[in-house]
Design a protein around this motif. Structure first.
Motif, PDB file in Angstrom:
ATOM      1  N   GLU A   5       8.507 -19.706  37.730  1.00 44.22           N
ATOM      2  CA  GLU A   5       9.775 -19.354  37.352  1.00 44.22           C
ATOM      3  C   GLU A   5       9.763 -18.277  36.466  1.00 44.22           C
ATOM      4  N   ILE A   6       9.056 -17.226  36.456  1.00 47.05           N
ATOM      5  CA  ILE A   6       8.871 -16.061  35.510  1.00 47.05           C
ATOM      6  C   ILE A   6      10.250 -15.401  35.756  1.00 47.05           C
ATOM      7  N   LYS A   7      10.769 -14.879  34.432  1.00 47.57           N
ATOM      8  CA  LYS A   7      12.087 -14.255  34.086  1.00 47.57           C
ATOM      9  C   LYS A   7      11.714 -12.869  34.090  1.00 47.57           C
ATOM     10  N   LEU A   8      12.340 -12.199  34.803  1.00 46.09           N
ATOM     11  CA  LEU A   8      12.573 -10.672  34.625  1.00 46.09           C
ATOM     12  C   LEU A   8      13.260 -10.143  33.618  1.00 46.09           C
ATOM     13  N   TYR A   9      13.176  -9.154  32.832  1.00 49.41           N
ATOM     14  CA  TYR A   9      14.141  -8.751  31.879  1.00 49.41           C
ATOM     15  C   TYR A   9      14.273  -7.251  32.296  1.00 49.41           C
ATOM     16  N   ALA A  10      15.550  -6.836  32.423  1.00 53.09           N
ATOM     17  CA  ALA A  10      15.926  -5.391  32.942  1.00 53.09           C
ATOM     18  C   ALA A  10      16.139  -4.676  31.553  1.00 53.09           C
ATOM     19  N   ILE A  11      15.222  -4.764  30.711  1.00 56.70           N
ATOM     20  CA  ILE A  11      15.262  -3.991  29.383  1.00 56.70           C
ATOM     21  C   ILE A  11      14.013  -3.027  29.072  1.00 56.70           C
ATOM     22  N   ASP A  12      14.198  -2.191  28.223  1.00 61.04           N
ATOM     23  CA  ASP A  12      12.935  -1.284  27.763  1.00 61.04           C
ATOM     24  C   ASP A  12      12.017  -2.091  27.081  1.00 61.04           C
ATOM     25  N   PRO A  13      10.723  -1.712  26.989  1.00 59.13           N
ATOM     26  CA  PRO A  13       9.846  -2.386  26.230  1.00 59.13           C
ATOM     27  C   PRO A  13      10.013  -2.714  24.819  1.00 59.13           C
ATOM     28  N   PRO A  14      10.714  -1.540  24.113  1.00 60.50           N
ATOM     29  CA  PRO A  14      10.720  -1.687  22.761  1.00 60.50           C
ATOM     30  C   PRO A  14      11.710  -2.998  22.442  1.00 60.50           C
ATOM     31  N   ALA A  15      12.997  -3.041  23.424  1.00 57.00           N
ATOM     32  CA  ALA A  15      13.678  -4.254  23.337  1.00 57.00           C
ATOM     33  C   ALA A  15      12.944  -5.510  23.640  1.00 57.00           C
ATOM     34  N   LEU A  16      12.254  -5.618  24.591  1.00 59.77           N
ATOM     35  CA  LEU A  16      11.319  -6.491  25.137  1.00 59.77           C
ATOM     36  C   LEU A  16      10.784  -7.284  23.989  1.00 59.77           C
ATOM     37  N   VAL A  17       9.883  -6.417  23.124  1.00 59.08           N
ATOM     38  CA  VAL A  17       9.082  -6.664  22.004  1.00 59.08           C
ATOM     39  C   VAL A  17       9.933  -7.563  21.089  1.00 59.08           C
ATOM     40  N   SER A  18      11.242  -6.976  20.787  1.00 59.80           N
ATOM     41  CA  SER A  18      12.186  -7.619  19.870  1.00 59.80           C
ATOM     42  C   SER A  18      12.491  -9.252  20.287  1.00 59.80           C
ATOM     43  N   VAL A  19      12.675  -9.151  21.563  1.00 58.35           N
ATOM     44  CA  VAL A  19      13.061 -10.690  22.442  1.00 58.35           C
ATOM     45  C   VAL A  19      11.756 -11.532  21.967  1.00 58.35           C
ATOM     46  N   ILE A  20      10.435 -10.904  22.281  1.00 58.47           N
ATOM     47  CA  ILE A  20       9.325 -11.781  21.988  1.00 58.47           C
ATOM     48  C   ILE A  20       9.294 -12.139  20.522  1.00 58.47           C
ATOM     49  N   ALA A  21       9.507 -11.164  19.609  1.00 59.57           N
ATOM     50  CA  ALA A  21       9.557 -11.214  18.356  1.00 59.57           C
ATOM     51  C   ALA A  21      10.630 -12.491  17.837  1.00 59.57           C
ATOM     52  N   SER A  22      11.738 -12.525  18.389  1.00 59.68           N
ATOM     53  CA  SER A  22      12.545 -13.594  17.908  1.00 59.68           C
ATOM     54  C   SER A  22      12.173 -14.870  18.605  1.00 59.68           C
ATOM     55  N   GLY A  23      11.205 -15.213  19.492  1.00 62.28           N
ATOM     56  CA  GLY A  23      10.878 -16.369  19.655  1.00 62.28           C
ATOM     57  C   GLY A  23      11.522 -16.636  21.116  1.00 62.28           C
ATOM     58  N   GLU A  24      12.454 -15.680  21.566  1.00 65.95           N
ATOM     59  CA  GLU A  24      13.117 -16.314  22.801  1.00 65.95           C
ATOM     60  C   GLU A  24      11.869 -16.448  23.953  1.00 65.95           C
ATOM     61  N   ILE A  25      11.166 -15.582  24.162  1.00 62.23           N
ATOM     62  CA  ILE A  25      10.113 -15.631  25.155  1.00 62.23           C
ATOM     63  C   ILE A  25       8.756 -15.383  24.413  1.00 62.23           C
ATOM     64  N   VAL A  26       7.589 -16.098  24.870  1.00 61.30           N
ATOM     65  CA  VAL A  26       6.320 -16.290  24.377  1.00 61.30           C
ATOM     66  C   VAL A  26       5.537 -15.151  24.452  1.00 61.30           C
ATOM     67  N   ALA A  27       5.817 -14.348  25.755  1.00 56.84           N
ATOM     68  CA  ALA A  27       4.974 -13.311  25.881  1.00 56.84           C
ATOM     69  C   ALA A  27       5.307 -12.255  26.955  1.00 56.84           C
ATOM     70  N   SER A  28       4.801 -11.080  27.320  1.00 56.04           N
ATOM     71  CA  SER A  28       4.917 -10.338  28.513  1.00 56.04           C
ATOM     72  C   SER A  28       3.945  -9.516  28.804  1.00 56.04           C
ATOM     73  N   PRO A  29       3.683  -9.404  30.205  1.00 54.93           N
ATOM     74  CA  PRO A  29       2.485  -8.600  30.711  1.00 54.93           C
ATOM     75  C   PRO A  29       3.272  -7.078  30.640  1.00 54.93           C
ATOM     76  N   ALA A  30       4.243  -6.646  30.324  1.00 51.86           N
ATOM     77  CA  ALA A  30       4.757  -5.635  30.461  1.00 51.86           C
ATOM     78  C   ALA A  30       5.150  -4.989  29.451  1.00 51.86           C
ATOM     79  N   ILE A  31       4.355  -5.077  28.217  1.00 50.26           N
ATOM     80  CA  ILE A  31       4.656  -4.500  26.878  1.00 50.26           C
ATOM     81  C   ILE A  31       3.395  -3.424  26.342  1.00 50.26           C
ATOM     82  N   PHE A  32       3.950  -2.349  25.957  1.00 50.57           N
ATOM     83  CA  PHE A  32       3.157  -1.295  25.389  1.00 50.57           C
ATOM     84  C   PHE A  32       2.434  -1.335  24.290  1.00 50.57           C
TER      85      PHE A  32
END
Length: 134
Positions: A5-32
């Motif tokens: 049940e992998i969740k896709l995020y329709a946000i740009d990579p810098p925003a996705l890094v912020s979501v990871i930094a906040s602890g909401e998710i632990v990782a993503s294979p789509a981060i620069f």
């Protein structure tokens, strides 16, 4: 993977890094790497770890078909690809295609015709949807 049940995020990579930094998710294979380095430089608790083979691009500069100042556009592209331009891009976390990063790079589009690239892109997009949607 679909069962995870992998969740896709329709946000740009810098925003996705912020979501990871906040602890909401632990990782993503789509981060620069560059976005992670920038976030870490401001104190975000993130680290970029390369996969075994890292999909990448070669870094490029483009000139519009009919720019208002064609010679200026060409000079800018030439500068961006120069050692000085690459150093500035690296300084501001845009990355540099000329830098050795210590991981194996893979450019999936290398050697493909435009038609083959478009067909492959459709295939991978369909596979992604099939794997991530219930």
């Amino acid at each position: 993977m679909k069962a995870q049940e992998i969740k896709l995020y329709a946000i740009d990579p810098p925003a996705l890094v912020s979501v990871i930094a906040s602890g909401e998710i632990v990782a993503s294979p789509a981060i620069f790497q560059t976005h992670t380095l920038l976030a870490a430089s401001t104190g975000a608790p993130v680290e970029w770890v390369p996969m075994e083979i890292v999909p990448t691009n070669v870094g490029s500069a483009a000139v519009a078909l009919n720019p208002p100042h064609p010679h200026g556009a060409l000079l800018m592209a030439d500068f961006l690809l120069s050692p000085d331009g690459q150093a500035i891009l690296e300084k501001f976390y845009y990355g540099s295609a000329t830098k050795v990063h210590g991981f194996k790079k893979w450019r999936p589009e290398r050697g493909l015709s435009t038609d083959k690239y478009e067909k492959d892109l459709l295939h991978w997009e369909k596979l992604l949807k099939d794997m991530t949607r219930k």
